[in-house]
Write a protein that holds these residues in place. Structure first.
Motif, PDB file in Angstrom:
ATOM      1  N   ILE A   1       0.852  -1.210   0.000  1.00  0.00           N
ATOM      2  CA  ILE A   1       0.000   0.000   0.000  1.00  0.00           C
ATOM      3  C   ILE A   1       0.883   1.254   0.000  1.00  0.00           C
TER       4      ILE A   1
ATOM      5  N   ALA B   1       2.484   6.747  -6.968  1.00  0.00           N
ATOM      6  CA  ALA B   1       1.642   7.856  -7.456  1.00  0.00           C
ATOM      7  C   ALA B   1       2.435   9.168  -7.415  1.00  0.00           C
ATOM      8  N   ARG B   2       3.295   9.309  -6.399  1.00  0.00           N
ATOM      9  CA  ARG B   2       4.151  10.515  -6.310  1.00  0.00           C
ATOM     10  C   ARG B   2       5.209  10.507  -7.417  1.00  0.00           C
TER      11      ARG B   2
ATOM     12  N   GLY C   1       3.698  11.503 -10.432  1.00  0.00           N
ATOM     13  CA  GLY C   1       3.376  12.925 -10.384  1.00  0.00           C
ATOM     14  C   GLY C   1       4.571  13.757 -10.837  1.00  0.00           C
TER      15      GLY C   1
ATOM     16  N   ILE D   1       1.864   2.398   9.650  1.00  0.00           N
ATOM     17  CA  ILE D   1       1.073   3.096   8.648  1.00  0.00           C
ATOM     18  C   ILE D   1      -0.411   2.780   8.758  1.00  0.00           C
ATOM     19  N   ALA D   2      -0.750   1.781   9.585  1.00  0.00           N
ATOM     20  CA  ALA D   2      -2.162   1.451   9.731  1.00  0.00           C
ATOM     21  C   ALA D   2      -2.613   1.709  11.162  1.00  0.00           C
TER      22      ALA D   2
ATOM     23  N   GLU E   1      -2.693   9.261   9.180  1.00  0.00           N
ATOM     24  CA  GLU E   1      -2.517   9.714   7.796  1.00  0.00           C
ATOM     25  C   GLU E   1      -1.386  10.726   7.678  1.00  0.00           C
TER      26      GLU E   1
ATOM     27  N   PHE F   1       1.772   8.647   7.768  1.00  0.00           N
ATOM     28  CA  PHE F   1       1.871   7.983   6.465  1.00  0.00           C
ATOM     29  C   PHE F   1       2.434   8.951   5.423  1.00  0.00           C
ATOM     30  N   THR F   2       1.859  10.161   5.379  1.00  0.00           N
ATOM     31  CA  THR F   2       2.300  11.165   4.394  1.00  0.00           C
ATOM     32  C   THR F   2       3.751  11.573   4.641  1.00  0.00           C
TER      33      THR F   2
ATOM     34  N   GLU G   1      -8.076  -2.877  -3.402  1.00  0.00           N
ATOM     35  CA  GLU G   1      -8.484  -1.602  -2.817  1.00  0.00           C
ATOM     36  C   GLU G   1      -9.956  -1.602  -2.413  1.00  0.00           C
TER      37      GLU G   1
ATOM     38  N   ALA H   1      -6.975  -0.077  12.503  1.00  0.00           N
ATOM     39  CA  ALA H   1      -7.698   0.483  11.357  1.00  0.00           C
ATOM     40  C   ALA H   1      -7.021  -0.006  10.083  1.00  0.00           C
ATOM     41  N   SER H   2      -7.780  -0.171   9.046  1.00  0.00           N
ATOM     42  CA  SER H   2      -7.236  -0.670   7.799  1.00  0.00           C
ATOM     43  C   SER H   2      -6.172   0.266   7.235  1.00  0.00           C
ATOM     44  N   ALA H   3      -5.134  -0.346   6.675  1.00  0.00           N
ATOM     45  CA  ALA H   3      -4.100   0.467   6.025  1.00  0.00           C
ATOM     46  C   ALA H   3      -4.702   1.217   4.844  1.00  0.00           C
ATOM     47  N   PHE H   4      -5.772   0.620   4.278  1.00  0.00           N
ATOM     48  CA  PHE H   4      -6.441   1.304   3.166  1.00  0.00           C
ATOM     49  C   PHE H   4      -7.084   2.603   3.641  1.00  0.00           C
TER      50      PHE H   4
ATOM     51  N   THR I   1      -6.140   4.373   6.194  1.00  0.00           N
ATOM     52  CA  THR I   1      -5.055   5.328   6.439  1.00  0.00           C
ATOM     53  C   THR I   1      -4.546   5.899   5.118  1.00  0.00           C
ATOM     54  N   ALA I   2      -4.343   4.986   4.150  1.00  0.00           N
ATOM     55  CA  ALA I   2      -3.820   5.429   2.853  1.00  0.00           C
ATOM     56  C   ALA I   2      -4.822   6.362   2.175  1.00  0.00           C
TER      57      ALA I   2
ATOM     58  N   ALA J   1      -7.046   8.291   3.635  1.00  0.00           N
ATOM     59  CA  ALA J   1      -7.016   9.578   4.333  1.00  0.00           C
ATOM     60  C   ALA J   1      -5.774  10.359   3.930  1.00  0.00           C
ATOM     61  N   ALA J   2      -4.660   9.627   3.845  1.00  0.00           N
ATOM     62  CA  ALA J   2      -3.409  10.273   3.445  1.00  0.00           C
ATOM     63  C   ALA J   2      -3.525  10.781   2.007  1.00  0.00           C
ATOM     64  N   ARG J   3      -4.246  10.012   1.162  1.00  0.00           N
ATOM     65  CA  ARG J   3      -4.454  10.432  -0.230  1.00  0.00           C
ATOM     66  C   ARG J   3      -5.152  11.794  -0.263  1.00  0.00           C
TER      67      ARG J   3
ATOM     68  N   LEU K   1      -4.954  14.108   1.986  1.00  0.00           N
ATOM     69  CA  LEU K   1      -3.928  15.107   2.330  1.00  0.00           C
ATOM     70  C   LEU K   1      -3.025  15.386   1.124  1.00  0.00           C
ATOM     71  N   MET K   2      -2.644  14.289   0.459  1.00  0.00           N
ATOM     72  CA  MET K   2      -1.697  14.423  -0.652  1.00  0.00           C
ATOM     73  C   MET K   2      -2.342  15.147  -1.839  1.00  0.00           C
TER      74      MET K   2
ATOM     75  N   ARG L   1      -2.283  18.812  -1.066  1.00  0.00           N
ATOM     76  CA  ARG L   1      -0.940  19.388  -1.268  1.00  0.00           C
ATOM     77  C   ARG L   1      -0.600  19.445  -2.750  1.00  0.00           C
TER      78      ARG L   1
ATOM     79  N   ILE M   1       0.509  14.082  -7.613  1.00  0.00           N
ATOM     80  CA  ILE M   1       0.363  12.619  -7.638  1.00  0.00           C
ATOM     81  C   ILE M   1      -0.451  12.186  -8.863  1.00  0.00           C
TER      82      ILE M   1
ATOM     83  N   PRO N   1      -2.489   8.818  -9.262  1.00  0.00           N
ATOM     84  CA  PRO N   1      -2.975   7.481  -8.893  1.00  0.00           C
ATOM     85  C   PRO N   1      -3.491   6.690 -10.096  1.00  0.00           C
TER      86      PRO N   1
END
Lengths: 285, 162
Positions: free
Chosen positions: A58, A65-66, A69, A174-175, A182, A185-186, B95, B109-112, B114-115, B117-119, B121-122, B125, B134, B136
């Motif tokens: 993950i 994706a970065r 980018g 990360i989870a 998050e 993670f970022t 996914e 919590a699922s890593a998905f 978290t990912a 939520a982070a997405r 944020l990303m 930015r 990014i 995806p």
């Protein structure tokens, strides 16, 4: 007096022999125990549960994706399939069967290749232009595969993270269920991005990836000097400056691979170049 | 009598020492094939190839090499191709799955999640600076390329026959 000597001699013999038995047994036990310990340290990375691997994938997916980018993806299906055929054949000879390796091409003239944890590997169009045969391509992909099999980014990021949370594995980091997960993670994605495009890997990680790539070339049957020849061409054509300063000096890498090949009696040993197939599949593009 | 005891002790020594060594360490082949070589050198003569998942018994370690026993053959294998645990099955992520990561007793919590939520944020930015851009969809495009392991190995074998 004579009776006394006769009495003591067998006792001394017995003590001597028991001591001999004890010393031999202790020595062999300790040797075997040390050997077992060394073998158990075959992979010193402790976080290898299914959860950790899923988290790594993950994470690598988001980092990819970065990467995309920064450089656009070249959506050439035939060429990408070819790169995947070569890369997947190489990756199956490495030691992470749990990972699905995927390969993409970046539409830029920059000469470089990148990898993200979890099996995502990218090679630039500029790099493909400079390659002259399939063994060279396999060597470059092998180098990136090695960064993933050796978990270079994962280990570097995790090392820093464990300073704060010594019980956490990559999955938990990360989870995590905390509200700041998050953000953490970022931040890790940013750190990995810095390694790829700014700081570079540690020198020893780069050199280790070069030797692993050379090992993979020799094992698969390709010309084992594939990566070496490509690096020499980069150096001769003065392309070192085009590599964004993320790799150690080419001269160091070339010397290290030459020494490794010499030590392993690979110098001058023939292997498949597959120049025609490379030209047919990649250069015609 | 003394000589008999001495003889028994020496025999015991020879009998017990191999028992200590006999506790061999199992190594499992992780790569699709692992060549077992006559010497700890990549250029050495190949004695046999072990397949993924097969067990090798380690006898000795020398730098990045293990001396192993495999089917009555003794030779050297690169440590890059073996591990002390059996090879894992291929792990994939979906996914759309609501599967949650679970380690030990604590459910996380699922890593998905978290990912994802982070997405968020990303993406935010990404709009602010090119540095954080990014793509995806590009990742999904790469994942849509289907080349199987078997196809790749056939492609390699075909190349080696040329």
């Amino acid at each position: 007096m004579k009776r006394k000597a006769i009495f003591y001699t067998p006792i001394l013999w017995l003590i001597f022999n028991l001591a001999f038995l004890f010393a031999t047994f202790t020595f062999t036990s300790s040797y075997a125990s040390d050997f077992r310990k060394r073998i158990s340290q075959l992979d010193d990375y402790p976080y290898r549960t299914e959860d950790d691997i899923k988290a790594e994938i993950i994470f690598g997916r988001e980092l990819s994706a970065r990467i995309l980018g920064r450089y656009p993806l070249l959506k050439d299906k035939t060429l990408t399939e070819y790169i995947n055929l070569v890369g997947k054949a190489m990756s199956q000879h490495a030691a992470r069967p749990e990972i699905e390796f995927r390969f993409g091409i970046l539409d830029t003239d920059t000469i470089n290749a990148f990898s993200a944890p979890g099996g995502y590997i990218f090679i630039t169009k500029g790099c493909l232009k400079l390659i002259e045969d399939e063994a060279e391509l396999a060597g470059i992909l092998g180098h990136e595969i090695a960064h993933i099999t050796e978990r270079h980014i994962v280990k570097e990021i995790n090392l820093k993270a464990t300073d704060e949370s010594p019980i956490s594995g990559f999955a938990s980091l990360i989870a995590g269920a905390t509200g700041s997960a998050e953000v953490v993670f970022t931040t890790f994605i940013d750190k990995a991005y810095e390694i790829l495009f700014e700081r570079g890997y540690k020198k020893e990680d780069e050199l280790s990836s070069d030797t692993i790539a050379t090992t993979l070339l020799a094992t698969t049957g390709y010309d084992s000097s594939g990566l070496l020849r490509f690096l020499k061409r980069l150096s001769e054509k003065g392309h070192e400056k085009d590599m964004e300063g993320t790799h150690p000096g080419l001269e160091n890498r070339i010397r290290a691979i030459e020494e490794y090949m010499e030590k392993n009696q690979l110098t001058g040993k023939e292997g498949a170049l597959l120049k025609e197939r490379f030209y047919e599949k990649a250069k015609a593009k | 009598m003394v000589k008999k005891i001495q003889l028994i002790i020496i025999m015991l020594t020879f009998l017990l020492c191999p028992l200590v060594y006999a506790e061999e360490i199992k190594l499992y082949v992780q790569s699709i094939k692992a060549p077992i070589l006559s010497e700890p050198l990549l250029g050495a003569k190949e004695l046999v190839k072990a397949n993924k998942g097969e067990v090798l018994y380690a006898i000795e370690k020398k730098e990045k090499w293990y001396k192993v026993r495999y089917k009555e053959i003794s030779g050297w294998v690169s440590s890059l191709m073996v591990d002390t645990i059996p090879p894992s099955k291929r792990i994939s992520i979906m996914e759309t799955s609501q599967e949650e990561l679970q380690t030990g007793a604590r459910k996380r919590a699922s890593a998905f999640v978290t990912a994802a939520a982070a997405r968020g944020l990303m993406e935010e930015r990404s709009r602010l600076s090119d540095r954080y851009r990014i793509d995806p969809e590009g990742v999904k495009w790469i994942e849509s390329i289907t080349v199987s392991d078997e196809e790749a190995l056939r492609f390699l074998e075909d190349g080696m026959r040329r």
